[in-house]
Design a protein around this motif. Structure first.
Motif, short mmCIF file in Angstrom:
data_model
loop_
_atom_site.label_atom_id
_atom_site.label_comp_id
_atom_site.label_asym_id
_atom_site.label_seq_id
_atom_site.Cartn_x
_atom_site.Cartn_y
_atom_site.Cartn_z
N LEU A 315 43.18 43.09 52.45
CA LEU A 315 42.08 42.41 51.78
C LEU A 315 41.70 41.14 52.53
CD1 LEU A 315 43.69 42.79 48.28
CD2 LEU A 315 41.63 43.99 49.02
N ASP A 316 40.39 40.91 52.68
CA ASP A 316 39.93 39.67 53.29
C ASP A 316 39.18 38.83 52.25
OD1 ASP A 316 37.38 40.84 53.03
OD2 ASP A 316 37.38 41.56 55.10
N ARG A 317 38.76 37.65 52.65
CA ARG A 317 38.12 36.75 51.70
C ARG A 317 36.84 37.34 51.13
NH1 ARG A 317 38.72 31.31 50.81
NH2 ARG A 317 36.99 30.34 49.67
N ALA A 318 36.06 38.02 51.98
CA ALA A 318 34.75 38.53 51.54
C ALA A 318 34.91 39.52 50.39
CB ALA A 318 34.03 39.19 52.71
N VAL A 319 35.85 40.46 50.51
CA VAL A 319 36.01 41.43 49.42
C VAL A 319 36.70 40.79 48.22
CG1 VAL A 319 38.25 42.39 50.16
CG2 VAL A 319 36.60 43.82 48.93
N ALA A 320 37.60 39.83 48.46
CA ALA A 320 38.27 39.15 47.35
C ALA A 320 37.26 38.43 46.47
CB ALA A 320 39.32 38.18 47.88
N GLU A 321 36.28 37.78 47.09
CA GLU A 321 35.26 37.07 46.31
C GLU A 321 34.43 38.02 45.47
OE1 GLU A 321 34.56 33.16 49.20
OE2 GLU A 321 33.27 34.96 49.42
N ARG A 322 34.16 39.20 46.00
CA ARG A 322 33.37 40.17 45.25
C ARG A 322 34.17 40.78 44.09
NH1 ARG A 322 31.35 39.61 50.14
NH2 ARG A 322 29.17 40.14 50.62
N ILE A 323 35.43 41.10 44.36
CA ILE A 323 36.25 41.70 43.31
C ILE A 323 36.45 40.73 42.15
CG2 ILE A 323 38.59 42.52 42.77
CD1 ILE A 323 38.71 43.63 45.64
N THR A 324 36.67 39.47 42.46
CA THR A 324 36.93 38.49 41.40
C THR A 324 35.67 38.06 40.66
OG1 THR A 324 36.85 36.72 43.07
CG2 THR A 324 39.03 37.57 42.47
N ALA A 325 34.52 38.56 41.09
CA ALA A 325 33.28 38.23 40.38
C ALA A 325 33.19 38.94 39.04
CB ALA A 325 32.07 38.58 41.24
N ILE A 326 34.01 40.01 38.85
CA ILE A 326 34.07 40.66 37.55
C ILE A 326 35.53 40.68 37.08
CG2 ILE A 326 32.10 42.14 38.15
CD1 ILE A 326 34.11 44.50 38.20
N PHE A 327 35.74 40.91 35.81
CA PHE A 327 37.09 40.97 35.27
C PHE A 327 37.81 42.20 35.81
CE2 PHE A 327 39.78 42.63 31.65
CZ PHE A 327 40.87 41.81 31.96
N THR A 328 38.95 41.97 36.48
CA THR A 328 39.74 43.04 37.09
C THR A 328 41.19 42.87 36.68
OG1 THR A 328 38.23 43.14 38.99
CG2 THR A 328 40.41 44.12 39.27
N GLU A 329 41.82 43.98 36.28
CA GLU A 329 43.21 43.92 35.82
C GLU A 329 44.20 43.83 36.99
OE1 GLU A 329 44.66 43.77 32.93
OE2 GLU A 329 43.29 44.51 31.40
N VAL A 330 44.06 44.76 37.95
CA VAL A 330 45.02 44.86 39.05
C VAL A 330 44.27 45.15 40.35
CG1 VAL A 330 47.07 46.05 39.94
CG2 VAL A 330 46.73 45.85 37.47
#
Length: 525
Positions: A315-330
């Protein structure tokens, strides 16, 4: 049986794993215990300045057969197994000059590690411990008078009791006995499984396996169910992953995370899988994980909320920022950059798992499922289709773009609960129908989801328009295929094999669809 404390006057220590050995032995020595030991364990204790009696001095017989025989004698097993409350047992000990042994600490030869390291057959055989399991079982059987430690984690509990009470309590001895029998059972199961594999026996008359508990869970699928998590093999995935942050994983978290990670491992390009309630709700492969995320999310953004995300690249910063933009469990991936970890760290409750690698989709192994009174065992679904295994059955052959999407969609369908229908376009799912009782309903639900996703994205037509469609099993009637065609699919991939294949092929030809048969079914119940 009433509670009783048994002093530790003589302790037999014979351990392969020396972790914590010296500290434990010192604690026993401080209480006045005589230490008896074998080979390398005795050497380690002497080097630490502790007084120790070699087993050969107790037995009056040297170790023989390169150490294969050293503790299998009456002087050892009589001292362990004698029942202290029976005068005739004590008389036997006195008659033969055998002293009781009050504690046995044994960690077995590392057979499992030896096999895992793909050692030669002969080396694995030599790592089968004989004397160790015999002493463990003897001590566990006679737990009324003998404490048995089979893991370094047991030492602190025993040492604390000896310091506080002058010996071990019955409650502790019983608990240790239970763990001892479980350890030898798991050890023998590992040997039996390895031997069966060596002999090419897939389903032996007695199937044995063992697991190591790594977590007691708050509850199971529902709050009224109890649950725990056990590890059985070193296959990369949720069982071996390091949890970097977040709340404790739940039963459902673990099951869903496993489903997501197994699915994402199917793809060669950077890929993202979003899972909700064991089913993928968005899958995409692209040039980057960030792009794959955007396209996977577009498939079903409503279901993705509170979902499980798996990636097949660090995982890189770009995808981490997108994933954390919505509620994610795991979120699970092979690894993550420090920048990505920093982004996830802002979401304290999000669980981040780093597995260090990907599971091999083609790896052999067994999948188990319990039923009333037993369990079913089958080989993992390790089948993977490629272009060479496809058979064009319609007048029109798929284009290169359609063919790539057909293979992609069928790999996703393998991980969707049956009956499974998957629409895909440009290496991304656009509609998924899962777990319906009829295949035509799955086709219609997947088409409806594609239309809803288009509305969410502000598009004028369904995402299924111009897509391909995959079915995990054959179409029993033409209605499922017709529903897919009406949704806008242009090409179809399915196993084939129905008595009505000709009818289904004709329906595809009438609508100008290309269709390929795989000859492989992917039911998932």
């Amino acid at each position: 049986m009433t509670e009783s404390v048994v002093p530790v006057r003589r302790a037999l220590l014979s351990v392969s794993d020396k972790t914590g050995l010296v500290e434990f032995a010192r604690a026993l020595a401080r209480s006045g215990a005589e230490l008896i030991s074998t080979g390398g364990t005795a050497r380690a204790l002497r080097e630490a300045g502790l007084a120790v009696t070699e087993v050969s001095a107790v037995t009056g017989f040297p170790e023989i057969l390169e150490g294969r025989v050293k503790t299998l004698t009456p002087q050892i097993h009589g001292g362990i197994l004698a029942r202290r409350e029976k005068p005739d047992h004590l008389a036997d000990l006195d008659r033969h000059g055998i002293a009781p042994i009050d504690l046995v600490a044994v960690t077995l030869y590392p057979f499992e590690d030896t096999v895992r390291g793909r050692a030669p057959f002969a080396d694995c055989i030599e790592r089968i411990d004989i004397g160790g399991p015999a002493m463990i079982r003897a001590a566990a059987k006679n737990h009324a008078a003998v404490a048995v430690a089979t893991d370094p984690s047991h030492y602190a509990r025993i040492a604390e009791e000896v310091a506080q009470h002058g010996g071990t309590t019955l409650a502790t001895r019983r608990r240790l006995a239970q763990e001892a029998f479980a350890r030898t059972a798991a050890y023998d199961a590992a040997i039996a499984s390895w031997f069966a594999d060596q002999e090419g026996v897939l389903f032996p008359p007695r199937l044995t396996f063992g697991g190591t508990r790594v977590q007691t869970l708050r509850y199971g699928e529902n709050p009224h169910q109890e649950a725990a998590f056990y590890v059985t093999e070193a296959r990369p995935g949720v069982a071996t992953a390091v949890q970097v942050q977040g709340k404790e994983l739940s039963y459902n978290n673990i099951a869903d995370t496993d489903a997501a990670y197994e699915c994402v491992a199917e793809f060669d390009d950077p890929a993202i899988v979003i899972v909700k309630h064991a089913n993928p709700c968005g899958v995409a492969a692209a040039r980057t994980l960030a792009e794959a995320w955007e396209r996977a999310l577009r498939c079903d953004p409503v279901s993705a909320f509170g979902g499980i995300v798996a990636a097949n690249r660090p995982l890189d910063r770009a995808v981490a920022e997108r994933i954390t933009a919505i509620f994610t469990e795991v979120v699970i991936a092979p690894d993550a950059t420090e920048d990505a970890k920093a982004v996830f760290a802002a979401k304290k409750n999000l669980r981040l798992l780093l597995a260090g690698g990907l599971p091999d989709p083609a790896a052999p192994g067994l999948a188990l499922r319990t039923v009333s009174g037993g369990f079913l065992a089958q080989t993992r679904d390790a089948a993977r289709i490629d272009r060479a295994g496809l058979r064009v059955v319609t007048k029109r052959a798929p284009t290169e773009a359609e063919l790539a999407d057909l293979i992609f969609a069928f790999r996703v369908a393998k991980h969707v609960k049956s009956n499974a229908i998957v629409y895909a376009k440009d290496q991304a799912t656009v509609g998924i129908g899962a777990g319906q009782m009829s295949r035509v309903d799955s086709a219609r639900i997947a088409a409806w989801k594609a239309a809803e996703a288009a509305k969410q994205a502000g598009l004028g037509e369904s995402l299924a328009r111009g897509s391909v469609v995959a079915s995990d099993a054959f179409f029993p009637f033409a209605d499922g295929l017709i529903a897919a065609a009406e949704a806008g699919a242009t090409a179809v991939i399915q196993p084939g094999g129905s008595v009505r294949d000709a009818e289904v092929i004709a329906a595809a030809d009438e609508r100008g669809l290309a269709m390929v048969f795989t000859g492989t079914r992917h039911f998932r119940h």
